[in-house]
Design a protein around this motif. Structure first.
Motif, PDB file in Angstrom:
ATOM      1  N   ARG A 124       0.722  -1.115   0.259  1.00 50.70           N
ATOM      2  CA  ARG A 124      -0.018   0.037  -0.140  1.00 50.70           C
ATOM      3  C   ARG A 124       0.834   1.190  -0.057  1.00 50.70           C
ATOM      4  N   LEU A 125       2.126   1.268   0.326  1.00 48.58           N
ATOM      5  CA  LEU A 125       2.970   2.490   0.509  1.00 48.58           C
ATOM      6  C   LEU A 125       4.233   1.861  -0.356  1.00 48.58           C
ATOM      7  N   PRO A 126       5.177   2.742  -0.983  1.00 47.44           N
ATOM      8  CA  PRO A 126       6.431   2.316  -1.467  1.00 47.44           C
ATOM      9  C   PRO A 126       7.302   1.916  -0.211  1.00 47.44           C
ATOM     10  N   THR A 127       8.036   0.833  -0.337  1.00 45.94           N
ATOM     11  CA  THR A 127       9.027   0.332   0.585  1.00 45.94           C
ATOM     12  C   THR A 127      10.329   0.082   0.255  1.00 45.94           C
ATOM     13  N   GLN A 128      11.089  -0.492   1.176  1.00 45.47           N
ATOM     14  CA  GLN A 128      12.608  -0.542   1.007  1.00 45.47           C
ATOM     15  C   GLN A 128      12.755  -1.508   0.019  1.00 45.47           C
ATOM     16  N   GLY A 129      13.440  -1.482  -1.153  1.00 47.68           N
ATOM     17  CA  GLY A 129      13.309  -2.544  -2.224  1.00 47.68           C
ATOM     18  C   GLY A 129      14.649  -3.416  -1.550  1.00 47.68           C
ATOM     19  N   TRP A 130      15.478  -3.268  -0.778  1.00 49.61           N
ATOM     20  CA  TRP A 130      16.424  -4.258  -0.566  1.00 49.61           C
ATOM     21  C   TRP A 130      16.070  -5.122   0.653  1.00 49.61           C
ATOM     22  N   LEU A 131      14.800  -4.810   1.182  1.00 55.32           N
ATOM     23  CA  LEU A 131      14.364  -5.958   2.289  1.00 55.32           C
ATOM     24  C   LEU A 131      13.704  -7.028   1.247  1.00 55.32           C
ATOM     25  N   PRO A 132      13.957  -8.319   1.489  1.00 50.57           N
ATOM     26  CA  PRO A 132      13.422  -9.458   0.854  1.00 50.57           C
ATOM     27  C   PRO A 132      12.024  -9.693   1.102  1.00 50.57           C
ATOM     28  N   GLU A 133      11.649  -9.014   2.398  1.00 53.88           N
ATOM     29  CA  GLU A 133      10.009  -9.339   2.633  1.00 53.88           C
ATOM     30  C   GLU A 133       9.251  -8.440   1.523  1.00 53.88           C
ATOM     31  N   ASN A 134       9.946  -7.250   1.287  1.00 59.02           N
ATOM     32  CA  ASN A 134       9.136  -6.586   0.259  1.00 59.02           C
ATOM     33  C   ASN A 134       9.008  -6.698  -1.077  1.00 59.02           C
ATOM     34  N   ARG A 135       9.958  -7.662  -1.551  1.00 58.91           N
ATOM     35  CA  ARG A 135      10.012  -8.174  -2.817  1.00 58.91           C
ATOM     36  C   ARG A 135       8.880  -9.184  -3.218  1.00 58.91           C
ATOM     37  N   TRP A 136       8.477  -9.235  -4.391  1.00 56.01           N
ATOM     38  CA  TRP A 136       7.943 -10.388  -4.953  1.00 56.01           C
ATOM     39  C   TRP A 136       8.258 -11.555  -5.279  1.00 56.01           C
ATOM     40  N   ASN A 137       7.733 -12.669  -4.839  1.00 54.29           N
ATOM     41  CA  ASN A 137       8.248 -14.070  -4.933  1.00 54.29           C
ATOM     42  C   ASN A 137       7.122 -14.905  -6.145  1.00 54.29           C
ATOM     43  N   GLY A 138       7.350 -14.337  -7.384  1.00 56.83           N
ATOM     44  CA  GLY A 138       6.573 -15.091  -8.401  1.00 56.83           C
ATOM     45  C   GLY A 138       5.200 -14.402  -7.882  1.00 56.83           C
ATOM     46  N   TYR A 139       4.101 -15.513  -8.615  1.00 55.96           N
ATOM     47  CA  TYR A 139       2.893 -15.167  -8.656  1.00 55.96           C
ATOM     48  C   TYR A 139       2.050 -16.246  -8.108  1.00 55.96           C
ATOM     49  N   LEU A 140       1.028 -16.111  -7.343  1.00 56.92           N
ATOM     50  CA  LEU A 140       0.000 -16.971  -6.850  1.00 56.92           C
ATOM     51  C   LEU A 140      -0.464 -17.883  -8.022  1.00 56.92           C
ATOM     52  N   PRO A 141      -0.807 -18.881  -7.651  1.00 56.29           N
ATOM     53  CA  PRO A 141      -1.526 -19.769  -8.674  1.00 56.29           C
ATOM     54  C   PRO A 141      -2.820 -19.223  -9.081  1.00 56.29           C
ATOM     55  N   ASP A 142      -3.195 -19.486 -10.175  1.00 52.68           N
ATOM     56  CA  ASP A 142      -4.673 -19.226 -10.941  1.00 52.68           C
ATOM     57  C   ASP A 142      -5.717 -19.573 -10.134  1.00 52.68           C
ATOM     58  N   SER A 143      -5.301 -20.420  -9.273  1.00 52.23           N
ATOM     59  CA  SER A 143      -6.685 -21.149  -8.488  1.00 52.23           C
ATOM     60  C   SER A 143      -7.060 -20.100  -7.289  1.00 52.23           C
ATOM     61  N   SER A 144      -5.872 -19.190  -7.165  1.00 52.87           N
ATOM     62  CA  SER A 144      -6.028 -18.127  -6.149  1.00 52.87           C
ATOM     63  C   SER A 144      -6.896 -17.122  -6.678  1.00 52.87           C
ATOM     64  N   ASN A 145      -7.226 -16.889  -7.801  1.00 50.78           N
ATOM     65  CA  ASN A 145      -8.206 -15.735  -8.305  1.00 50.78           C
ATOM     66  C   ASN A 145      -9.642 -16.111  -7.981  1.00 50.78           C
ATOM     67  N   PRO A 146     -10.206 -15.249  -7.456  1.00 48.37           N
ATOM     68  CA  PRO A 146     -11.680 -15.475  -7.068  1.00 48.37           C
ATOM     69  C   PRO A 146     -12.700 -15.635  -8.388  1.00 48.37           C
ATOM     70  N   VAL A 147     -13.431 -16.859  -8.095  1.00 46.16           N
ATOM     71  CA  VAL A 147     -14.367 -17.074  -9.023  1.00 46.16           C
ATOM     72  C   VAL A 147     -15.668 -17.713  -8.593  1.00 46.16           C
ATOM     73  N   PHE A 148     -16.568 -17.245  -9.223  1.00 47.74           N
ATOM     74  CA  PHE A 148     -18.287 -17.279  -8.779  1.00 47.74           C
ATOM     75  C   PHE A 148     -18.763 -18.215  -9.885  1.00 47.74           C
ATOM     76  N   ILE A 149     -19.397 -19.239  -9.784  1.00 44.31           N
ATOM     77  CA  ILE A 149     -20.095 -19.863 -10.960  1.00 44.31           C
ATOM     78  C   ILE A 149     -21.628 -20.343 -10.379  1.00 44.31           C
ATOM     79  N   ASP A 150     -22.560 -20.011 -11.015  1.00 49.70           N
ATOM     80  CA  ASP A 150     -23.945 -20.433 -10.654  1.00 49.70           C
ATOM     81  C   ASP A 150     -24.456 -20.126  -9.449  1.00 49.70           C
ATOM     82  N   PRO A 151     -24.254 -18.645  -9.033  1.00 55.64           N
ATOM     83  CA  PRO A 151     -24.873 -18.443  -7.585  1.00 55.64           C
ATOM     84  C   PRO A 151     -26.371 -18.648  -7.297  1.00 55.64           C
ATOM     85  N   GLU A 152     -26.533 -19.078  -5.936  1.00 63.66           N
ATOM     86  CA  GLU A 152     -27.858 -19.428  -5.494  1.00 63.66           C
ATOM     87  C   GLU A 152     -29.043 -18.392  -6.018  1.00 63.66           C
ATOM     88  N   GLY A 153     -28.404 -17.152  -5.975  1.00 60.04           N
ATOM     89  CA  GLY A 153     -29.478 -16.243  -6.307  1.00 60.04           C
ATOM     90  C   GLY A 153     -29.618 -15.813  -7.775  1.00 60.04           C
TER      91      GLY A 153
END
Length: 822
Positions: free
Chosen positions: A477-506
């Protein structure tokens, strides 16, 4: 003697008139040379069999061919026929080559695009595409080039009248160019980088950093408790540093956060449809231009017909339908960007700090050629986190300490990007399961896709989601120190992490850029969402009916009632309505009473013919400025759009937010009622100076004109009256019929961002589906199709969205036959 003088003056005047007529005639003749001929036969290279392009009465091309590649060839040809200038301008933008055409005005835009290096990313992405996608991209490019060859061979006015004014060499279209179009769209729709910088600047400027959650609040629902104080992460930064704001050059692809992307998309299952078929509606929101970025087209693929909205340069229907499947796109607001502050080596500025010490930048030089000026050379630097940007980009200098630079991680910089391939595959999908499979590999810009086949509905967030460390200092949410490992990306989450909604009850699914999931970081999707207001009105309209029809979906798409006005006016005016004694006519008090009387009887409808929307909008704008000016100082001028959640927090005194009402620099303690009254007086003074004090005769549409302006010629005297399309419009920033306002003086309420495309698809009777764009099919100002759809769009009307080939032929405006050249 006087007679002879008069004769000579008459002759001179007549000669000047004749010369002017000749000059105008020559200009018209040259400009008209590039008007397309839609009724012709042309031999071209690159086809396996003839292609037929049938133009219906709205100038929508219906393209028929033996293979999908031939059909996409025809689409490329049609795009280049009608939108060549638009395509070239977008390509120059993503290449960072605008200054070769337009001179020094676009140097800063070119510098940013060179640093992001989007065009070279697209070229690398081309290398990983599968053979089938590559063949389709090549076929589309060949179709564009067939039109370029035709223009050159037949001297057709360079293909667009603008090219007479801006004479630049035109390179052949390539497959990489189409991938680059997806990259430039990702940039136009991105907002998180700008939001991170603004959040940091606001944190620095506020006397009480705890108040950051008021002026830049989370969307309602569970969220994080607190953020690190930016000043603590980077001590020594000034409490306020003046920024340049965002460029108002219409060629700039960078937008303020509020204009970074929006849209509405919703679907109904058969159980909620009166006719027993699924329904789907979509209206994607982008900045208005003339012509609109959208282009209607129908493609007859091997899998069947596909029809909907395309973007010239991209060989796919991005929002539309086939006989069996419909799809629509809305901006997801996934947090796919992070700003990193990189520490330079004090001993060697060519190195930056990493987790284990200083490492060298990857560097290279880039030459920007400038029309009528000397070229300049810039040095491009890249870190493991991403490219290094200039301090002038996104106002990064205001949050970057001395001895540091800023870099950006962004999913659109990923080489393995299959977004365009996914869009091409989607057109051949027959149902929701096939569609979701086709969309695998979609990278950027992240979107929410709403799907409807003949039996089911679904919605999914598309795009790669960064894998952030749970210990990330600012949770993105804010710019952070680029040299800290915890602020760096570790690739991407799997596609299954993306929210999906199919045939909702309503039986109803929808998205207005609202918060769609409430998940813990780092699978949260985003803390910044594009809508907290329209979703309430949409939900009410959907729940008011047990079953829906095509017309009820159209009604929702065109709805102009502001939930924001209905919820905020009772709060801010609670102690002002019907209070006080009658004031004499002509006094400020009497004017205020008249304004309050009008608003008290108003239902919140942002109708172009009413005065109340203008009074309300001016009041809210003045109110926010009154609330924030003393706390934020000059930075307050950069909050150009009203933040409804902020106003609500203040007037409900959530977590002590009413503290904003007291002007700290003044002696007395102002109440929120005082600020509301003073802000209303401010608004009425501005209205009086701009439109007069006859409140009952005010029209919202006079202030809220849709600004479909030509990106280059829109400010040129005389010419602007021919190339700009200005229309009085209803709606507002927070209505379903969205018309987001400019926000800056002297015309803060101009409608600059909204639905350039609207479509409603009914699978009980697919050929009764409808669509429209906000201008017309042609980008040529002399064409009758430059603005012929604009009045339909303004009035909330549509054109038929039919796959009936006989219907297209019955009222065609011309048939182009492209034949393979022997």
């Amino acid at each position: 003697m006087l007679g002879k003088v008069f004769q000579w003056l008459f002759r001179i005047a007549t000669g000047l008139v004749v010369l002017a007529v000749i000059a105008v005639s020559l200009v018209y003749w040259f400009a008209a040379r590039s008007l397309p001929d839609y009724d012709k036969t042309l031999s071209v290279e690159g086809l396996s069999a003839p292609v037929e392009i049938v133009r219906d009465s709205a100038n929508v091309p219906h393209i028929f061919g033996e293979t999908d590649e031939d059909v996409l060839f025809g689409l490329g040809y049609a795009h280049a026929q009608d939108r060549m200038w638009q395509m070239l301008t977008m390509r120059w933008t993503v290449q960072g080559r605008l200054s070769e055409v337009f001179g020094t005005r676009t140097v800063d835009i070119d510098k940013l695009l060179r640093r992001l290096d989007l065009y070279n990313v697209a070229r690398r992405s081309l290398e990983v595409q599968d053979d089938a996608t590559r063949a389709k991209l090549d076929a589309y490019a060949a179709g564009v080039n067939a039109r370029l060859d035709e223009v050159n061979n037949e001297a057709l006015g360079r293909g667009a009248p603008e090219l007479f004014l801006f004479n630049a060499p035109i390179a052949p279209w390539t497959a990489a160019d189409s991938l680059a179009m997806g990259k430039i769209m990702a940039l136009q729709l991105s907002g998180h980088m700008a939001n991170e910088v603004m959040r940091a600047r606001t944190s620095l400027a506020l006397p009480d950093p705890e108040r950051l959650r008021d002026i830049m609040p989370d969307a309602p629902g569970a969220g994080i408790a607190a953020l690190p104080e930016y000043a603590a992460m980077f001590p020594g930064l000034p409490r306020y540093a003046e920024g340049a704001g965002f460029s108002e050059d219409p060629l700039s692809p960078v937008n303020p956060v509020a204009l970074a992307g929006a849209s509405n998309g919703y679907a109904a299952a058969p159980s909620r449809s009166a006719a027993g078929g699924t329904l789907l509606a979509n209206d994607p929101h982008l900045g208005f231009t003339a012509p609109a970025i959208w282009y209607l087209a129908r493609l007859e693929l091997q899998s069947g017909g596909v029809i909907g909205g395309t973007i010239p340069g991209i060989p796919s229907v991005l929002t539309g339908r086939s006989e069996r499947l419909g799809w629509g796109l809305t901006s997801s607001y996934m947090d796919d960007q992070d700003v990193h502050i990189e520490q330079l080596n004090p001993e060697n500025s060519e190195e930056y700090r990493g987790p284990e010490g200083f490492v060298p930048f990857e560097t290279r030089r880039s030459i920007i050629r400038i029309k009528n000026a000397d070229p300049i050379t810039i040095t491009l630097r890249e870190t493991v986190n991403g490219p290094v940007l200039s301090g002038s980009d996104y106002n990064l200098s205001t949050v970057t300490p001395p001895g540091h630079v800023a870099s950006v991680s962004w999913t659109a910089l990923e080489d393995e990007d299959y977004t365009i391939a996914a869009g091409i595959r989607l057109m051949s999908a027959g149902d929701i399961d096939e569609a979701l499979t086709a969309l695998e590999g979609f990278t950027a810009p992240s979107q929410v896709i709403t799907l409807a086949d003949q039996r089911r509905i679904a919605m999914k967030v598309l795009g790669k989601m960064p894998a952030r460390d749970p210990a990330h200092r600012s949770e993105g949410r804010l710019p952070t120190q680029g040299w800290l490992p915890e602020n760096r990306w570790n690739g991407y989450l799997p596609d299954s992490s993306n929210p999906v909604f199919i045939d909702p009850e309503g039986g109803i699914l929808g998205n207005t850029n609202n918060k769609i999931v409430d998940r813990a970081f780092p699978e949260h999707v985003s803390f910044l969402w594009g809508d907290t207001q329209r979703i309430h009105r949409w939900r009410r309209l959907m729940q008011n009916r047990q079953v829906h029809t095509r017309d009820s979906f159209i009604e929702a798409q065109l709805d102009t009632v502001s939930f924001t006005a209905r919820s905020l006016l009772p709060l801010i005016g609670a102690d002002l309505w019907f209070t006080g004694e009658a004031a004499p006519e002509g006094t400020p008090e009497r004017l205020r009473q008249r304004a309050l009387e009008l608003l008290a009887d108003w239902n919140g409808e942002m109708n172009e013919h009413l005065p109340e929307p203008l009074i309300y909008s001016a009041w809210l704008r003045a109110l926010q400025m009154r609330l924030i000016q003393d706390d934020l100082g000059p930075l307050a001028e950069e909050f150009i759009h009203v933040q409804p959640l902020f106003i609500e927090r203040v007037y409900r005194d959530i977590d002590g937010a009413s503290a904003w009402c007291d002007v700290r620099q003044s002696g007395p303690t102002e109440t929120c009622v005082d600020i509301a009254r003073m802000a209303l007086d401010d608004a009425l003074i501005w209205i009086d100076e701009t439109y007069g004090d006859a409140l009952e005769s005010l029209r919202w549409g006079d202030a809220h004109q849709a600004t479909h302006d030509h990106q280059i010629l829109g400010d040129v005297p005389v010419l602007r009256h021919f190339v700009n399309i200005r229309q009085s419009t209803s709606g507002g920033t927070n209505t379903l019929l969205r018309g987001a306002t400019k926000g800056t003086l002297p015309d803060p309420f101009l409608n600059v961002h909204g639905a350039g495309y609207r479509g409603v698809y009914d699978f009980a009777d697919p050929n009764s589906s409808v669509f429209v764009t906000s201008t017309g099919q042609s980008g040529h100002p002399l064409s009758q199709h430059y603005d012929d759809l604009a009045q339909l769009w303004r009035r909330g009307e549509y054109v038929p969205m039919s796959l009936d080939a006989d219907l297209a032929r019955a009222a065609n405006e011309g048939i182009t036959v492209l034949q393979p050249r022997q």
